[in-house]
Write a protein that holds these residues in place. Structure first.
Motif, mmCIF file in Angstrom:
data_model
loop_
_atom_site.group_PDB
_atom_site.id
_atom_site.type_symbol
_atom_site.label_atom_id
_atom_site.label_comp_id
_atom_site.label_asym_id
_atom_site.label_seq_id
_atom_site.Cartn_x
_atom_site.Cartn_y
_atom_site.Cartn_z
ATOM 1 N N GLN A 133 55.898 46.366 -5.179
ATOM 2 C CA GLN A 133 54.906 46.973 -5.716
ATOM 3 C C GLN A 133 53.693 47.534 -4.884
ATOM 4 O O GLN A 133 53.468 47.150 -3.707
ATOM 5 C CB GLN A 133 54.049 46.045 -6.691
ATOM 6 C CG GLN A 133 54.553 45.986 -8.160
ATOM 7 C CD GLN A 133 53.724 45.130 -9.060
ATOM 8 O OE1 GLN A 133 53.104 44.059 -8.687
ATOM 9 N NE2 GLN A 133 53.371 45.520 -10.354
ATOM 10 N N LYS A 134 53.338 48.729 -5.201
ATOM 11 C CA LYS A 134 52.228 49.245 -4.194
ATOM 12 C C LYS A 134 50.921 49.297 -5.200
ATOM 13 O O LYS A 134 50.546 49.781 -6.004
ATOM 14 C CB LYS A 134 52.587 50.850 -3.976
ATOM 15 C CG LYS A 134 53.917 50.876 -2.984
ATOM 16 C CD LYS A 134 54.240 52.378 -2.486
ATOM 17 C CE LYS A 134 55.240 52.405 -1.503
ATOM 18 N NZ LYS A 134 56.045 51.387 -1.407
ATOM 19 N N LEU A 135 49.766 48.564 -4.415
ATOM 20 C CA LEU A 135 48.720 48.393 -4.753
ATOM 21 C C LEU A 135 47.758 49.113 -4.193
ATOM 22 O O LEU A 135 47.624 49.186 -2.966
ATOM 23 C CB LEU A 135 48.265 46.776 -5.056
ATOM 24 C CG LEU A 135 49.313 45.653 -5.791
ATOM 25 C CD1 LEU A 135 48.940 44.406 -5.763
ATOM 26 C CD2 LEU A 135 49.292 46.248 -7.242
ATOM 27 N N ARG A 136 46.681 49.599 -4.812
ATOM 28 C CA ARG A 136 45.493 50.140 -4.296
ATOM 29 C C ARG A 136 44.424 49.075 -4.036
ATOM 30 O O ARG A 136 44.218 48.017 -4.758
ATOM 31 C CB ARG A 136 44.625 51.172 -5.215
ATOM 32 C CG ARG A 136 45.637 52.486 -5.499
ATOM 33 C CD ARG A 136 44.906 53.513 -6.352
ATOM 34 N NE ARG A 136 44.662 52.971 -7.669
ATOM 35 C CZ ARG A 136 45.824 52.691 -8.799
ATOM 36 N NH1 ARG A 136 46.937 53.253 -8.473
ATOM 37 N NH2 ARG A 136 45.296 52.192 -9.813
ATOM 38 N N ILE A 137 44.119 49.280 -2.579
ATOM 39 C CA ILE A 137 43.130 48.091 -2.122
ATOM 40 C C ILE A 137 41.699 49.028 -2.002
ATOM 41 O O ILE A 137 41.520 49.810 -1.072
ATOM 42 C CB ILE A 137 43.502 47.783 -0.813
ATOM 43 C CG1 ILE A 137 45.040 47.038 -0.853
ATOM 44 C CG2 ILE A 137 42.357 46.566 -0.397
ATOM 45 C CD1 ILE A 137 45.069 46.047 -1.759
ATOM 46 N N PRO A 138 40.783 48.801 -3.005
ATOM 47 C CA PRO A 138 39.596 49.544 -2.863
ATOM 48 C C PRO A 138 38.630 49.317 -1.619
ATOM 49 O O PRO A 138 38.647 47.842 -1.179
ATOM 50 C CB PRO A 138 38.998 49.305 -4.111
ATOM 51 C CG PRO A 138 39.495 48.086 -4.500
ATOM 52 C CD PRO A 138 40.865 48.015 -3.813
ATOM 53 N N PRO A 139 37.780 49.912 -1.125
ATOM 54 C CA PRO A 139 36.735 49.670 -0.221
ATOM 55 C C PRO A 139 36.083 48.705 -0.661
ATOM 56 O O PRO A 139 35.527 48.664 -1.802
ATOM 57 C CB PRO A 139 36.222 50.818 0.333
ATOM 58 C CG PRO A 139 36.131 51.930 -0.625
ATOM 59 C CD PRO A 139 37.832 51.395 -1.516
ATOM 60 N N MET A 140 35.297 47.690 0.161
ATOM 61 C CA MET A 140 34.279 46.816 -0.216
ATOM 62 C C MET A 140 33.143 47.515 -0.512
ATOM 63 O O MET A 140 32.755 48.197 -0.085
ATOM 64 C CB MET A 140 34.059 45.778 0.930
ATOM 65 C CG MET A 140 35.106 44.626 1.146
ATOM 66 S SD MET A 140 34.997 43.721 -0.071
ATOM 67 C CE MET A 140 33.667 42.499 0.150
#
Length: 73
Positions: free
Chosen positions: A66-73
């Motif tokens: 699965q490809k997950l989006r990692i939002p910025p902090m």
């Protein structure tokens, strides 16, 4: 005086595609494990879950590949 530069002052965090990283889930991963690796804090996992609600219905059900989006902090 005409403004030609776009105004980015109203851009909300997480909405910029250039700032959001994509992470491919590996075997043994969990959202908290990914949060620990990406943010240094496992308790930030809800941030990743919220950013991927379109593909995740349960934070405990993520799968390798699965490809997950990692939002910025």
């Amino acid at each position: 005086m005409s403004e030609k530069a776009p105004d980015f002052s109203n851009v909300q965090s997480g909405s910029s595609s250039t700032a959001t990283k994509v992470y491919e889930v590996k075997s043994g991963d969990s959202l908290s494990k990914i949060a620990k690796a990406e943010y240094g804090n496992a308790n930030e996992w809800p941030r990743i879950f919220e950013a991927n609600k379109d593909i995740l219905s349960d934070p405990n059900k993520i799968y390798p590949g699965q490809k997950l989006r990692i939002p910025p902090m």
